[in-house]
Scaffold this motif. Structure first.
Motif, PDB file in Angstrom:
ATOM      1  N   ASP A  61       0.851  -1.184   0.000  1.00  0.00           N
ATOM      2  CA  ASP A  61       0.000   0.000   0.000  1.00  0.00           C
ATOM      3  C   ASP A  61       0.889   1.237   0.000  1.00  0.00           C
ATOM      4  O   ASP A  61       2.125   1.134  -0.037  1.00  0.00           O
ATOM      5  CB  ASP A  61      -1.012  -0.005   1.149  1.00  0.00           C
ATOM      6  CG  ASP A  61      -0.369   0.065   2.526  1.00  0.00           C
ATOM      7  OD1 ASP A  61       0.752   0.609   2.644  1.00  0.00           O
ATOM      8  OD2 ASP A  61      -0.987  -0.400   3.487  1.00  0.00           O
ATOM      9  N   LEU A  62       0.273   2.401   0.020  1.00  0.00           N
ATOM     10  CA  LEU A  62       1.033   3.643  -0.118  1.00  0.00           C
ATOM     11  C   LEU A  62       2.027   3.863   1.017  1.00  0.00           C
ATOM     12  O   LEU A  62       2.975   4.640   0.874  1.00  0.00           O
ATOM     13  CB  LEU A  62       0.072   4.835  -0.204  1.00  0.00           C
ATOM     14  CG  LEU A  62      -0.548   5.106  -1.573  1.00  0.00           C
ATOM     15  CD1 LEU A  62      -1.608   6.189  -1.458  1.00  0.00           C
ATOM     16  CD2 LEU A  62       0.514   5.504  -2.584  1.00  0.00           C
ATOM     17  N   VAL A  67       8.762   0.288  -1.742  1.00  0.00           N
ATOM     18  CA  VAL A  67       8.077  -0.517  -2.759  1.00  0.00           C
ATOM     19  C   VAL A  67       7.395   0.391  -3.779  1.00  0.00           C
ATOM     20  O   VAL A  67       7.497   0.181  -4.993  1.00  0.00           O
ATOM     21  CB  VAL A  67       7.047  -1.458  -2.105  1.00  0.00           C
ATOM     22  CG1 VAL A  67       6.242  -2.205  -3.168  1.00  0.00           C
ATOM     23  CG2 VAL A  67       7.746  -2.447  -1.178  1.00  0.00           C
ATOM     24  N   VAL A  68       6.700   1.407  -3.279  1.00  0.00           N
ATOM     25  CA  VAL A  68       5.990   2.331  -4.163  1.00  0.00           C
ATOM     26  C   VAL A  68       6.975   3.107  -5.032  1.00  0.00           C
ATOM     27  O   VAL A  68       6.774   3.261  -6.243  1.00  0.00           O
ATOM     28  CB  VAL A  68       5.110   3.300  -3.343  1.00  0.00           C
ATOM     29  CG1 VAL A  68       4.513   4.381  -4.227  1.00  0.00           C
ATOM     30  CG2 VAL A  68       4.000   2.523  -2.634  1.00  0.00           C
ATOM     31  N   SER A  69       8.052   3.588  -4.423  1.00  0.00           N
ATOM     32  CA  SER A  69       9.045   4.350  -5.171  1.00  0.00           C
ATOM     33  C   SER A  69       9.682   3.496  -6.275  1.00  0.00           C
ATOM     34  O   SER A  69       9.850   3.963  -7.411  1.00  0.00           O
ATOM     35  CB  SER A  69      10.129   4.863  -4.224  1.00  0.00           C
ATOM     36  OG  SER A  69      11.113   5.593  -4.928  1.00  0.00           O
ATOM     37  N   LYS A  74       9.804   2.469 -12.457  1.00  0.00           N
ATOM     38  CA  LYS A  74       9.705   1.637 -13.658  1.00  0.00           C
ATOM     39  C   LYS A  74       8.564   2.069 -14.578  1.00  0.00           C
ATOM     40  O   LYS A  74       8.378   1.484 -15.646  1.00  0.00           O
ATOM     41  CB  LYS A  74       9.494   0.180 -13.255  1.00  0.00           C
ATOM     42  CG  LYS A  74      10.625  -0.404 -12.426  1.00  0.00           C
ATOM     43  CD  LYS A  74      10.269  -1.809 -11.947  1.00  0.00           C
ATOM     44  CE  LYS A  74      11.347  -2.370 -11.033  1.00  0.00           C
ATOM     45  NZ  LYS A  74      10.967  -3.716 -10.503  1.00  0.00           N
ATOM     46  N   ALA A  75       7.785   3.069 -14.172  1.00  0.00           N
ATOM     47  CA  ALA A  75       6.553   3.406 -14.883  1.00  0.00           C
ATOM     48  C   ALA A  75       6.705   4.645 -15.760  1.00  0.00           C
ATOM     49  O   ALA A  75       7.419   5.592 -15.410  1.00  0.00           O
ATOM     50  CB  ALA A  75       5.417   3.624 -13.888  1.00  0.00           C
ATOM     51  N   ILE A  94       6.795  10.476  -6.503  1.00  0.00           N
ATOM     52  CA  ILE A  94       7.627  11.525  -7.097  1.00  0.00           C
ATOM     53  C   ILE A  94       9.092  11.108  -7.120  1.00  0.00           C
ATOM     54  O   ILE A  94       9.794  11.298  -8.123  1.00  0.00           O
ATOM     55  CB  ILE A  94       7.443  12.837  -6.320  1.00  0.00           C
ATOM     56  CG1 ILE A  94       6.027  13.384  -6.524  1.00  0.00           C
ATOM     57  CG2 ILE A  94       8.485  13.878  -6.746  1.00  0.00           C
ATOM     58  CD1 ILE A  94       5.639  14.464  -5.542  1.00  0.00           C
ATOM     59  N   GLU A  95       9.556  10.517  -6.032  1.00  0.00           N
ATOM     60  CA  GLU A  95      10.951  10.067  -5.976  1.00  0.00           C
ATOM     61  C   GLU A  95      11.239   9.046  -7.068  1.00  0.00           C
ATOM     62  O   GLU A  95      12.268   9.127  -7.763  1.00  0.00           O
ATOM     63  CB  GLU A  95      11.244   9.461  -4.608  1.00  0.00           C
ATOM     64  CG  GLU A  95      12.667   8.910  -4.466  1.00  0.00           C
ATOM     65  CD  GLU A  95      12.880   8.230  -3.135  1.00  0.00           C
ATOM     66  OE1 GLU A  95      12.816   6.974  -3.069  1.00  0.00           O
ATOM     67  OE2 GLU A  95      13.102   8.953  -2.140  1.00  0.00           O
ATOM     68  N   GLY A  96      10.330   8.082  -7.227  1.00  0.00           N
ATOM     69  CA  GLY A  96      10.529   7.062  -8.257  1.00  0.00           C
ATOM     70  C   GLY A  96      10.559   7.646  -9.657  1.00  0.00           C
ATOM     71  O   GLY A  96      11.434   7.312 -10.467  1.00  0.00           O
ATOM     72  N   LEU A  97       9.606   8.528  -9.953  1.00  0.00           N
ATOM     73  CA  LEU A  97       9.558   9.135 -11.285  1.00  0.00           C
ATOM     74  C   LEU A  97      10.763  10.040 -11.532  1.00  0.00           C
ATOM     75  O   LEU A  97      11.276  10.124 -12.664  1.00  0.00           O
ATOM     76  CB  LEU A  97       8.260   9.928 -11.449  1.00  0.00           C
ATOM     77  CG  LEU A  97       6.967   9.105 -11.526  1.00  0.00           C
ATOM     78  CD1 LEU A  97       5.751  10.025 -11.532  1.00  0.00           C
ATOM     79  CD2 LEU A  97       6.951   8.208 -12.762  1.00  0.00           C
TER      80      LEU A  97
END
Length: 359
Positions: A61-62, A67-69, A74-75, A94-97
């Protein structure tokens, strides 16, 4: 975007909005263009998504920041319909993107569900406000305190979008009505709660004097707006404002809370579901049991908005004041309440209440 498949990370597919959006995505003629990954809580639900819909899942979950990052990194596109008041989750996305852009040079898209709860006042049922926000006057939206409902997420997302590290869009729906089409939750919050309270009290009621005004939007019209923003963001020449200007209202209905109670009372009485069509204010001792601890905020405030940007992008809602609108949804939602259980407790978004209680 490239000719490769678009990786779309959807958060909230088990919910009312996200589930309906997922169904709409899967029904598109160009669905093969997308590689959809769904964030979902619980292995049982995840298995259904994988087995019945053939989609990839991330079981979390959020609150699972790393995990979310990692999934967001990858998206190509992240759509979050899960929680409008989870700034840590928004930061993880935001961090992941942002990491993705640093590695690939590609700017990821983040479409976020907020809501016009951010526009509410403290009327407590006592008066109608003449204040109407429009989404081309973003300075009025940005002036709302950062510690108010939804704003802790909205400000983080719009600021990140303004830097150019991500392309951000914030959708701010009002009261949402209509039957959803997702795999799990198919009803909203406010109308079902008012219907169940009428069934319990044998009379439709309103908070305080019932004089404030709100707006509504059908869930399918709302999800169609998400798809318009998605398609624009993926186009060769995106036109939709984003970042600091990327706020989108989508009201199609306008109503007074007392008027809504009258419509519920008239229609339920016509079905033989309650003893009288007459309405009255909730007694003080009835309010929390009927509507939950956020009653004054969710059922006694003003929240008025005007959509401008969505229409300029070609949004064509099929429901509203003019045709098949909020009041026409009451009987279908009454029948849904019977299916789900008329004694079900009212839903309260406690993250929103936390934001309210900090004021």
């Amino acid at each position: 975007m490239s000719s490769l498949k678009v990786s779309l990370f959807l958060i909230g597919a088990s919910g009312f909005i996200g589930g309906t959006l997922l169904t709409s995505l899967l029904s598109r003629d160009d669905i093969d263009r997308f590689d959809i990954i769904v964030l979902i809580r619980g292995e049982e639900r995840a298995a259904l998504i994988r087995d019945k819909l053939g989609l990839k899942t991330v079981v979390a979950d959020l609150s699972d920041y790393e995990v979310v990052s990692a999934a967001a990194e990858k998206a190509d596109v992240v759509i979050n319909t899960a929680n409008s008041d989870h700034p840590a989750g928004a930061r993880a996305i935001i961090e992941g993107l942002t990491k993705r852009k640093a590695k690939t040079g590609k700017t990821g898209v983040y479409i976020h569900s907020s809501g016009t709860g951010a526009l509410t006042d403290n009327a407590k049922g006592e008066y109608k406000s003449e204040k109407v926000y429009d989404d081309e006057r973003v300075e009025d939206i940005q002036a709302i305190p950062v510690d108010y409902v939804h704003r802790s997420c909205d400000t983080v997302i719009s600021a990140a979008g303004a830097t150019g590290d991500i392309r951000s869009y914030i959708v701010m729906p009002p009261l949402i009505y209509g039957r959803g089409t997702g795999p799990f939750h198919r009803t909203s919050v406010q109308i079902p709660a008012l219907i169940r309270s009428a069934l319990k009290l044998n009379q439709a009621c309103y908070y305080g004097k019932g004089l404030p005004w709100w707006n509504g939007v059908h869930v399918q019209d709302l999800t169609n707006l998400y798809l318009i923003l998605l398609d624009d963001a993926l186009s060769a020449n995106p036109k939709a404002p984003h970042g600091a200007d990327g706020f989108y209202f989508c009201p199609t209905d306008s109503f007074e809370w007392k008027q809504l109670a009258h419509e519920i009372g008239t229609r339920l009485h016509g079905e033989g579901a309650i003893f009288t069509a007459e309405t009255r204010p909730f007694a003080t001792e009835e309010v929390e049991d009927a509507l939950g601890t956020w009653a004054a905020f969710a059922y006694g405030s003003n929240s008025r908005s005007k959509a401008i940007k969505a229409y300029k992008l070609g949004w064509k809602p099929a429901h509203g004041d003019a045709s098949d609108g909020l009041f026409e949804s009451i009987i279908p939602e009454y029948r849904a309440a019977l299916e789900e259980g008329k004694d079900q407790a009212p839903i309260v978004h406690f993250d929103e209440m936390y934001a309210l209680n900090k004021k």
